[in-house]
Motif scaffolding. Structure first.
Motif, PDB file in Angstrom:
ATOM      1  N   ARG A 245     -53.050 -26.513-145.343  1.00 27.68           N
ATOM      2  CA  ARG A 245     -52.508 -27.503-144.391  1.00 27.68           C
ATOM      3  C   ARG A 245     -51.228 -28.131-144.936  1.00 27.68           C
ATOM      4  NH1 ARG A 245     -55.201 -33.015-141.980  1.00 27.68           N
ATOM      5  NH2 ARG A 245     -55.059 -32.479-139.771  1.00 27.68           N
ATOM      6  N   LEU A 248     -48.400 -25.569-144.625  1.00 29.10           N
ATOM      7  CA  LEU A 248     -47.965 -25.424-143.239  1.00 29.10           C
ATOM      8  C   LEU A 248     -47.083 -26.589-142.809  1.00 29.10           C
ATOM      9  CD1 LEU A 248     -51.352 -24.217-141.682  1.00 29.10           C
ATOM     10  CD2 LEU A 248     -49.257 -22.867-141.801  1.00 29.10           C
ATOM     11  N   ALA A 255     -48.808 -19.322-140.671  1.00 31.05           N
ATOM     12  CA  ALA A 255     -50.247 -19.454-140.954  1.00 31.05           C
ATOM     13  C   ALA A 255     -50.760 -18.311-141.820  1.00 31.05           C
ATOM     14  CB  ALA A 255     -51.035 -19.531-139.654  1.00 31.05           C
ATOM     15  N   SER A 271     -58.133 -18.766-139.921  1.00 33.75           N
ATOM     16  CA  SER A 271     -57.958 -19.574-138.707  1.00 33.75           C
ATOM     17  C   SER A 271     -59.277 -20.162-138.231  1.00 33.75           C
ATOM     18  CB  SER A 271     -57.337 -18.740-137.581  1.00 33.75           C
ATOM     19  OG  SER A 271     -55.967 -18.560-137.831  1.00 33.75           O
ATOM     20  N   TYR A 274     -60.231 -22.927-140.690  1.00 36.58           N
ATOM     21  CA  TYR A 274     -59.283 -24.037-140.516  1.00 36.58           C
ATOM     22  C   TYR A 274     -59.677 -24.862-139.284  1.00 36.58           C
ATOM     23  CZ  TYR A 274     -54.740 -26.438-140.476  1.00 36.58           C
ATOM     24  OH  TYR A 274     -53.736 -27.398-140.509  1.00 36.58           O
ATOM     25  N   SER A 281     -56.672 -25.188-134.144  1.00 38.47           N
ATOM     26  CA  SER A 281     -56.101 -24.023-134.826  1.00 38.47           C
ATOM     27  C   SER A 281     -54.929 -24.491-135.691  1.00 38.47           C
ATOM     28  CB  SER A 281     -55.594 -23.011-133.797  1.00 38.47           C
ATOM     29  OG  SER A 281     -54.450 -23.544-133.134  1.00 38.47           O
ATOM     30  N   PRO A 282     -54.526 -23.691-136.706  1.00 44.57           N
ATOM     31  CA  PRO A 282     -53.415 -24.103-137.568  1.00 44.57           C
ATOM     32  C   PRO A 282     -52.160 -24.502-136.784  1.00 44.57           C
ATOM     33  CG  PRO A 282     -54.489 -22.188-138.514  1.00 44.57           C
ATOM     34  CD  PRO A 282     -55.119 -22.418-137.180  1.00 44.57           C
TER      35      PRO A 282
END
Length: 294
Positions: A245, A248, A255, A271, A274, A281-282
């Motif tokens: 996280r 990102l 991702a 995914s 996560y 979702s990411p």
């Protein structure tokens, strides 16, 4: 003046902007929040947290810990947690002192004060205790050093030692002694936890971790869960997802690339986990976070 109110007044005048603020005393930070927060995912280092005003909830695994101005939190090992400020307003902001704890210093204080360590397995690495005036006075002494910067190099260490001593006087913090004493079960578990924090992207090898801790695999698994509130696999998963996280959000990474960097072999598996952890979702989660911060 009541010591907790004195601490709140001191923090309120020192930090006027929301956020976490480092100070000129190594390891000492102040936190301010003028509203209830979103859940924040982070890794607690060995530390002391004293809330001067407001309150906070911390989730460790499936356990929930609430602390406010009548209590304080100590973490004895690195622990992935979810924290949320639950009581704060512009008129009465959440105000907190965070002090990193040095395990070598804890060990020295145990030795020099002849602290008795109960002969039992180490328990949870996170403890909530009732705050008392002797601890608050020691913390206030450390913070007041900020008004005399030239005294910090000479006095800060001795004031930190006093704080550690006051924490150890509380029987609820017996587990901290286990983690500091070289060769103890707690110390061996803490070393493996430190190793896992550094190498979380590597495949999890419980047998090797157990060997490092000088325990059988089943004994290691049991003690690890006792200390962290989760299995080694769950612990590693939390570290991986939190780092992904961060990548990102801060590094603007794709991702799939973030997934591989933190140790996932399958982007779709990443995914799914996560989404389970963060609720989105990411792509959707990062988009939401960017809107919040801008």
């Amino acid at each position: 003046m009541d010591r907790i109110k004195e601490l709140a007044k001191l923090l309120d005048s020192t930090v006027t902007i929301d956020g976490t603020h480092d100070t000129s005393i190594p390891g000492l930070r102040f936190v301010r929040a003028s509203k209830v927060s979103e859940p924040v995912y982070s890794v607690y280092e060995p530390s002391l947290c004293i809330v001067a005003q407001g309150s906070k909830v911390v989730m460790l695994g499936k356990e929930s810990y609430t602390y406010d101005s009548a209590s304080y939190l100590t973490a004895s090992v690195h622990l992935p947690i979810t924290g949320q400020v639950v009581s704060a307003s512009p008129e009465e902001p959440y105000l907190c002192v965070n002090l990193q704890l040095d395990m070598n210093m804890i060990f020295e204080v145990i030795q020099s004060s002849n602290q008795v360590t109960p002969d039992r397995s180490p328990s949870r690495g996170l403890v909530i205790s009732r705050v008392d005036d002797s601890l608050l006075e020691a913390v206030l002494r450390l913070i007041r050093l900020l008004e005399a910067p030239k005294d910090i190099p000479v006095l800060a260490s001795s004031f930190k030692r006093e704080i550690v001593y006051r924490i150890l006087q509380n029987d609820e913090n017996d587990s901290m002694k286990h983690f500091a004493l070289a060769g103890s079960q707690g110390h061996r578990i803490a070393k493996v936890i430190g190793m896992l924090n550094r190498e979380f992207a590597q495949p999890l090898k419980v047998e090797e971790m157990a060997k490092e801790a000088r325990m059988s695999a089943s004994s290691f698994y049991h003690h690890f869960k006792e200390v962290t509130g989760m299995s080694p696999n769950q612990y590693q998963k939390q570290l991986r997802l939190q780092e992904a996280r961060r990548l990102l959000l801060a590094e603007n990474m794709e991702a799939a690339e973030a997934a591989f960097q933190v140790g996932y072999e399958s982007p779709s598996h990443f995914s799914r986990e996560y989404s389970r952890r963060f609720g989105l979702s990411p792509i959707k989660d990062i988009r939401r976070l960017r809107k919040m911060f801008h």
